[in-house]
Design a protein around this motif. Structure first.
Motif, PDB file in Angstrom:
ATOM      1  N   PRO A 109     -92.010  94.540 -63.430  1.00  0.00           N
ATOM      2  CA  PRO A 109     -90.966  93.717 -64.061  1.00  0.00           C
ATOM      3  C   PRO A 109     -89.768  94.542 -64.545  1.00  0.00           C
ATOM      4  CG  PRO A 109     -93.124  93.060 -64.860  1.00  0.00           C
ATOM      5  CD  PRO A 109     -93.315  94.322 -64.067  1.00  0.00           C
ATOM      6  N   LEU A 110     -90.015  95.694 -65.162  1.00  0.00           N
ATOM      7  CA  LEU A 110     -88.902  96.529 -65.630  1.00  0.00           C
ATOM      8  C   LEU A 110     -88.099  97.101 -64.462  1.00  0.00           C
ATOM      9  CD1 LEU A 110     -90.146  98.550 -68.730  1.00  0.00           C
ATOM     10  CD2 LEU A 110     -88.296  96.882 -68.616  1.00  0.00           C
ATOM     11  N   ALA A 111     -88.784  97.479 -63.400  1.00  0.00           N
ATOM     12  CA  ALA A 111     -88.082  98.015 -62.228  1.00  0.00           C
ATOM     13  C   ALA A 111     -87.106  96.975 -61.681  1.00  0.00           C
ATOM     14  CB  ALA A 111     -89.086  98.427 -61.149  1.00  0.00           C
ATOM     15  N   VAL A 112     -87.572  95.749 -61.558  1.00  0.00           N
ATOM     16  CA  VAL A 112     -86.717  94.680 -61.035  1.00  0.00           C
ATOM     17  C   VAL A 112     -85.604  94.357 -62.036  1.00  0.00           C
ATOM     18  CG1 VAL A 112     -86.658  92.266 -60.303  1.00  0.00           C
ATOM     19  CG2 VAL A 112     -88.522  93.755 -59.551  1.00  0.00           C
ATOM     20  N   LYS A 113     -85.929  94.321 -63.320  1.00  0.00           N
ATOM     21  CA  LYS A 113     -84.901  94.037 -64.333  1.00  0.00           C
ATOM     22  C   LYS A 113     -83.821  95.114 -64.344  1.00  0.00           C
ATOM     23  CE  LYS A 113     -87.716  91.200 -67.380  1.00  0.00           C
ATOM     24  NZ  LYS A 113     -88.359  91.103 -68.703  1.00  0.00           N
ATOM     25  N   ASP A 114     -84.191  96.373 -64.129  1.00  0.00           N
ATOM     26  CA  ASP A 114     -83.179  97.439 -64.033  1.00  0.00           C
ATOM     27  C   ASP A 114     -82.195  97.111 -62.918  1.00  0.00           C
ATOM     28  OD1 ASP A 114     -84.275  99.005 -66.078  1.00  0.00           O
ATOM     29  OD2 ASP A 114     -85.280 100.404 -64.710  1.00  0.00           O
ATOM     30  N   MET A 115     -82.713  96.704 -61.767  1.00  0.00           N
ATOM     31  CA  MET A 115     -81.838  96.373 -60.642  1.00  0.00           C
ATOM     32  C   MET A 115     -81.005  95.129 -60.945  1.00  0.00           C
ATOM     33  SD  MET A 115     -82.647  95.679 -56.645  1.00  0.00           S
ATOM     34  CE  MET A 115     -83.532  94.184 -57.008  1.00  0.00           C
ATOM     35  N   GLN A 116     -81.621  94.144 -61.546  1.00  0.00           N
ATOM     36  CA  GLN A 116     -80.886  92.920 -61.881  1.00  0.00           C
ATOM     37  C   GLN A 116     -79.785  93.205 -62.899  1.00  0.00           C
ATOM     38  OE1 GLN A 116     -84.380  90.566 -62.844  1.00  0.00           O
ATOM     39  NE2 GLN A 116     -84.202  89.423 -60.928  1.00  0.00           N
ATOM     40  N   ARG A 117     -80.046  94.107 -63.836  1.00  0.00           N
ATOM     41  CA  ARG A 117     -79.014  94.498 -64.803  1.00  0.00           C
ATOM     42  C   ARG A 117     -77.856  95.155 -64.066  1.00  0.00           C
ATOM     43  NH1 ARG A 117     -81.909  97.595 -67.488  1.00  0.00           N
ATOM     44  NH2 ARG A 117     -82.770  96.029 -68.878  1.00  0.00           N
ATOM     45  N   ALA A 118     -78.168  96.022 -63.110  1.00  0.00           N
ATOM     46  CA  ALA A 118     -77.133  96.694 -62.320  1.00  0.00           C
ATOM     47  C   ALA A 118     -76.314  95.695 -61.518  1.00  0.00           C
ATOM     48  CB  ALA A 118     -77.764  97.724 -61.386  1.00  0.00           C
ATOM     49  N   LEU A 119     -76.964  94.635 -61.042  1.00  0.00           N
ATOM     50  CA  LEU A 119     -76.286  93.614 -60.233  1.00  0.00           C
ATOM     51  C   LEU A 119     -75.533  92.588 -61.074  1.00  0.00           C
ATOM     52  CD1 LEU A 119     -79.102  92.918 -57.631  1.00  0.00           C
ATOM     53  CD2 LEU A 119     -76.860  93.935 -57.152  1.00  0.00           C
ATOM     54  N   GLY A 120     -75.842  92.526 -62.371  1.00  0.00           N
ATOM     55  CA  GLY A 120     -75.200  91.533 -63.239  1.00  0.00           C
ATOM     56  C   GLY A 120     -75.746  90.132 -63.044  1.00  0.00           C
ATOM     57  N   VAL A 121     -77.019  90.036 -62.642  1.00  0.00           N
ATOM     58  CA  VAL A 121     -77.649  88.719 -62.474  1.00  0.00           C
ATOM     59  C   VAL A 121     -78.690  88.527 -63.579  1.00  0.00           C
ATOM     60  CG1 VAL A 121     -77.259  88.693 -59.981  1.00  0.00           C
ATOM     61  CG2 VAL A 121     -79.436  89.562 -60.867  1.00  0.00           C
ATOM     62  N   THR A 122     -79.189  87.317 -63.697  1.00  0.00           N
ATOM     63  CA  THR A 122     -80.203  87.012 -64.698  1.00  0.00           C
ATOM     64  C   THR A 122     -81.386  87.953 -64.531  1.00  0.00           C
ATOM     65  OG1 THR A 122     -79.548  84.695 -64.715  1.00  0.00           O
ATOM     66  CG2 THR A 122     -81.736  85.214 -65.595  1.00  0.00           C
ATOM     67  N   ARG A 123     -81.816  88.530 -65.640  1.00  0.00           N
ATOM     68  CA  ARG A 123     -82.915  89.500 -65.620  1.00  0.00           C
ATOM     69  C   ARG A 123     -84.235  88.789 -65.901  1.00  0.00           C
ATOM     70  NH1 ARG A 123     -78.938  92.508 -68.927  1.00  0.00           N
ATOM     71  NH2 ARG A 123     -80.075  91.584 -70.645  1.00  0.00           N
ATOM     72  N   LEU A 147     -78.804 101.250 -59.445  1.00  0.00           N
ATOM     73  CA  LEU A 147     -80.156 101.206 -60.003  1.00  0.00           C
ATOM     74  C   LEU A 147     -80.523 102.555 -60.614  1.00  0.00           C
ATOM     75  CD1 LEU A 147     -82.944 100.022 -60.556  1.00  0.00           C
ATOM     76  CD2 LEU A 147     -83.518 100.442 -58.142  1.00  0.00           C
ATOM     77  N   SER A 148     -80.180 103.641 -59.944  1.00  0.00           N
ATOM     78  CA  SER A 148     -80.458 104.977 -60.489  1.00  0.00           C
ATOM     79  C   SER A 148     -79.828 105.143 -61.866  1.00  0.00           C
ATOM     80  CB  SER A 148     -79.919 106.071 -59.561  1.00  0.00           C
ATOM     81  OG  SER A 148     -80.620 106.100 -58.359  1.00  0.00           O
ATOM     82  N   VAL A 149     -78.599 104.693 -61.994  1.00  0.00           N
ATOM     83  CA  VAL A 149     -77.894 104.802 -63.275  1.00  0.00           C
ATOM     84  C   VAL A 149     -78.562 103.927 -64.333  1.00  0.00           C
ATOM     85  CG1 VAL A 149     -75.705 104.333 -64.457  1.00  0.00           C
ATOM     86  CG2 VAL A 149     -75.706 105.449 -62.208  1.00  0.00           C
ATOM     87  N   GLU A 150     -78.830 102.673 -64.013  1.00  0.00           N
ATOM     88  CA  GLU A 150     -79.465 101.761 -64.984  1.00  0.00           C
ATOM     89  C   GLU A 150     -80.822 102.282 -65.421  1.00  0.00           C
ATOM     90  OE1 GLU A 150     -78.397  99.189 -66.689  1.00  0.00           O
ATOM     91  OE2 GLU A 150     -76.449  99.261 -65.700  1.00  0.00           O
TER      92      GLU A 150
END
Length: 181
Positions: A109-123, A147-150
């Motif tokens: 879940p955190l891995a996907v949320k990191d990517m979603q945060r980077a994309l600016g979509v609902t986490r 994603l690396s940055v987030e």
């Protein structure tokens, strides 16, 4: 060591098995660790004692974790870290590799949320049609870098909130930034 962790960049397509072999290598397979500061507890190759207990449906001893076979570890990682939260829906090898690596380190879940945060979509921690569309629109390689940055920022925040985790910071950051191309 960093050069080894980034060899995946040179491959166009990798199988899940190859990705997981590299993740196990980054996790130090077959080394068993029981570091008091590690909030995951006793671990072998990215598999925590808790994860093994959930997998086997019963309590396990540290000895059982120490004797965990690579084949079972791969099966656990495939089912619990790749085949969940939509990670297996990501087609780009580079991005999927980083998501799997992040899922093993921090949980799917955190891995996907990191990517979603980077994309600016609902986490929501699940890769569905909206997240996949944004990956495609943004470009997989760009998403991989974002994603690396987030991921790095989240890991640094863990240490800021809990200074006992500082012993892991250099390894975490080296690992996450190893995916920057």
């Amino acid at each position: 060591r960093l050069e080894q962790s980034t060899q995946w960049r040179h491959r166009i397509k990798m199988t899940t098995q190859e990705i997981l072999d590299e993740v196990l290598e980054r996790e130090g397979w077959p080394k068993y660790t029981d570091i008091s500061a590690d909030r995951g507890g006793p671990t072998k190759g990215g598999i925590t004692k808790r994860t093994l207990e959930q997998w086997r449906g019963r309590r396990v001893t540290n000895r059982e974790l120490k004797s965990l076979k690579k084949s079972e570890a791969i099966e656990i990682l495939t089912r619990r870290f790749v085949g969940c939260n939509g990670i297996d829906k990501v087609q780009d090898t580079y991005l999927r590799t980083q998501l799997i690596d992040n899922a093993v380190l921090s949980g799917p879940p955190l891995a996907v949320k990191d990517m979603q945060r980077a994309l600016g979509v609902t986490r929501d921690g699940i890769i569905g049609p909206v997240t996949l569309r944004h990956i495609k629109e943004s470009g997989e390689r760009e998403v991989c870098q974002m994603l690396s940055v987030e991921r790095t920022i989240r890991l640094a925040r863990i240490v800021a909130k809990d200074p006992t985790q500082i012993i892991f910071l250099v390894g975490w950051i080296t690992r996450s930034l190893g995916f920057v191309k």
